[in-house]
Design a protein around this motif. Sequence first.
Motif, PDB file in Angstrom:
ATOM      1  N   VAL A 498       0.841  -1.198   0.000  1.00  0.00           N
ATOM      2  CA  VAL A 498       0.000   0.000   0.000  1.00  0.00           C
ATOM      3  C   VAL A 498       0.878   1.250   0.000  1.00  0.00           C
ATOM      4  CG1 VAL A 498      -1.724   1.304   1.284  1.00  0.00           C
ATOM      5  CG2 VAL A 498      -1.895  -1.189   1.164  1.00  0.00           C
ATOM      6  N   LEU A 522      -5.941  -3.850  -3.881  1.00  0.00           N
ATOM      7  CA  LEU A 522      -5.361  -3.938  -2.542  1.00  0.00           C
ATOM      8  C   LEU A 522      -6.421  -4.296  -1.504  1.00  0.00           C
ATOM      9  CD1 LEU A 522      -2.957  -0.872  -2.772  1.00  0.00           C
ATOM     10  CD2 LEU A 522      -2.263  -3.274  -2.588  1.00  0.00           C
ATOM     11  N   ASP A 523      -7.607  -3.731  -1.656  1.00  0.00           N
ATOM     12  CA  ASP A 523      -8.699  -4.083  -0.735  1.00  0.00           C
ATOM     13  C   ASP A 523      -9.103  -5.537  -0.925  1.00  0.00           C
ATOM     14  OD1 ASP A 523     -10.677  -3.443   1.259  1.00  0.00           O
ATOM     15  OD2 ASP A 523     -12.172  -3.446  -0.335  1.00  0.00           O
ATOM     16  N   ILE A 565      -5.570   2.188   2.821  1.00  0.00           N
ATOM     17  CA  ILE A 565      -5.913   1.851   1.439  1.00  0.00           C
ATOM     18  C   ILE A 565      -6.866   2.892   0.861  1.00  0.00           C
ATOM     19  CG2 ILE A 565      -7.207   0.222   0.000  1.00  0.00           C
ATOM     20  CD1 ILE A 565      -6.001  -2.054   1.646  1.00  0.00           C
TER      21      ILE A 565
END
Length: 693
Positions: A498, A522-523, A565
């Motif tokens: 991140v 990323l999530d 994020i």
Amino acid sequence: MAGVTPSPDVSPVSAATTNSLYLRDSFCLDLSNLPDASNFVLKSTLQSPHLLDSPNGFYQGNGFLTRGFKKRPRNMSQSSTDREMSHDGLMQGNGPTSNDSRSNPKKRPSSDTIDYPRRRATIACEICRSRKSRCDGSRPKCRLCTELNAECVYREPGIKLDAGDKLILEHLNRIEGLLHSNLVGGYSLATHSPSGSNSTNEELLARSTSNLSVMGMIPPMNGLGTWHNLSSNISTMPKIHTTPALHLLQWPMIRDLVSRPYDPQVLLQLEMAREPLCLGTSLSLDLSNNGTYVQAFFERVNVWYACVNPHTWTSYYRTALSHGFREGAESCIVLLVLALGAAGAAGSISQQPADKDAPGLAYFSAAWALLPSLMTRNTMLSAQCHILASAYLFYIVRPLEAWNLLTSTSMKLQLLLSAPGRLPAHAKELSERVYWNTLLFESDLLAELDLPHSGIVQFEEVVGLPGGFEDEGEEAVGRDELWYFLAEIALRRLLNRVSHLIYSKTSPNTSIAALEPLVAELDYQLAQWYEGLPLPVQFPHSRVPLSNPVQTVLRLRYFACRTIIFRPYILAVLNDESAALDPNVQENCRKCLEACIRQLEHITAHHAGHLPYLWQGALSIVSQTLLVMGATMSPSLSALLPPPHQMDIIIDDVVLEIERYAHLAPSLSLSAEIIREAEERRQMFLRSTGLKA
């Protein structure tokens, strides 16, 4: 709060598991005849009321727990048990092994991706393994790799590993290569988001990586998401980034909450100018509580660091005892274990009287006197001493002193790992534990302070994950807890990604539109990290308080990761209120603020992780508090928060909590001053603008 929703192509954890508790008798040390080592009595084994116990199951290829495969009880929570078991309890071996595997059958391959054991032994290439499809085994290229024009790499068969050895990292590296190709080759993720692609991510990864490899832009992969080129590793902390808390003081609205600008370097400068740690020789060493502190260490402390072998503890203690605790690495290790055990028994240092010595300081002082003789020794035991000393320095909130020891540890490890044969085979497991501790500590420090990188990260793709200490024949004094440690390794790598992809000042992504696919991915990886957690440590998303400190800490770390994020969306709205008219921006702001509130609404929950994380956690709390303060000053963002009176209560509790830490370190003292002033000015702003009655 609703849990993170994974992509439709990945089903949630559906299999249940049964906890199997292997309870032990109490631990005691007979110290009546100190220092006669021949009279040393160790009635081993501990009962750990809140740490980790293996389920009666193991991981299948999909990463989820499956019932019906029982394991023999061992002193390891996630343990690497016998490799020869059938469906009745004996798992079959899976073919020839490497030299390392023969010397220690608990070892996993030196790769960030993890193979889950299957019921049938196959020899498949890496691409087919990643897609979990049948490989025809053709050489030099199988049929699928020929169709994809991908490099076909076969891995030598080895011993399959069980649940604890092969924890959670597979999903986090699923498309690291795809993210990398986006950075170096302009490959767009927008049309291949987790929810929108008809092709599998592994297929996309295979195609894009193969093309880039042909062009010479990246070296060939050694397993998914694995490169030997350090500059291409996006799972490391970038050298220049804007993640730290004080960078938020440069944001619109938030910068109006302080009366003067703050250089983001000020926290480092304060710690550098701090009075040195004074450890006098007058501290008396009381050995009468050794048994209590050893028990506390293996029950409450070793779970965070996993770097002391419960099987060899007895021999370490006997050696230290024979030396009168006055010389040798074993004496230093024992003293540091006692220091950390005393800390674990006492609880958060923020709750201790400020006018008294920190718990365990006398033991630490005695160990500190032994460290100079170990600093010039390039052995794994010496490195282990440095890691344990660093852990205690973090406990007493001395981050810069800890960093100095970590740099020494890093140099020793790099020397030992840089050539074959320098590291004895019996030290391999310990070297992995010490290595990952060093990398985790350094990453935590680099996330907040602009410190030199030690270079330890260059061995990340070489060093394997820990797989379990060998039973040395001595009765263990506790269980070898690994589930938290492995989960933290995976989450720290994601946090580093991140910072690298969103907050690095060299990142090409400057707009919300450019960040959208990265944020979504990323999530998605964070959701996969959560779903990959073994059930005994998989925390609920609900707001119920947790009695298990490991689950509590993992839940707080999860929400901290989710906050950063989605944090860029808050900045976008603070820059331009009209940005919130975009439903996607508004939803991502909601996710960020919800994650912030989940970290702040029960602020004392952070005490569960104060032994390893007080300083790091305090700065994270300051960051989230400044973020929600700024949000309350925005009409669009304040509508996504709890009611104003509830926000006032949450923020007041946070300010009081951080002020309780102020005496522990100058960096925390300044942080307390900043959020106290920020809250006063926020209240003035709300009253003057009519946002508060």
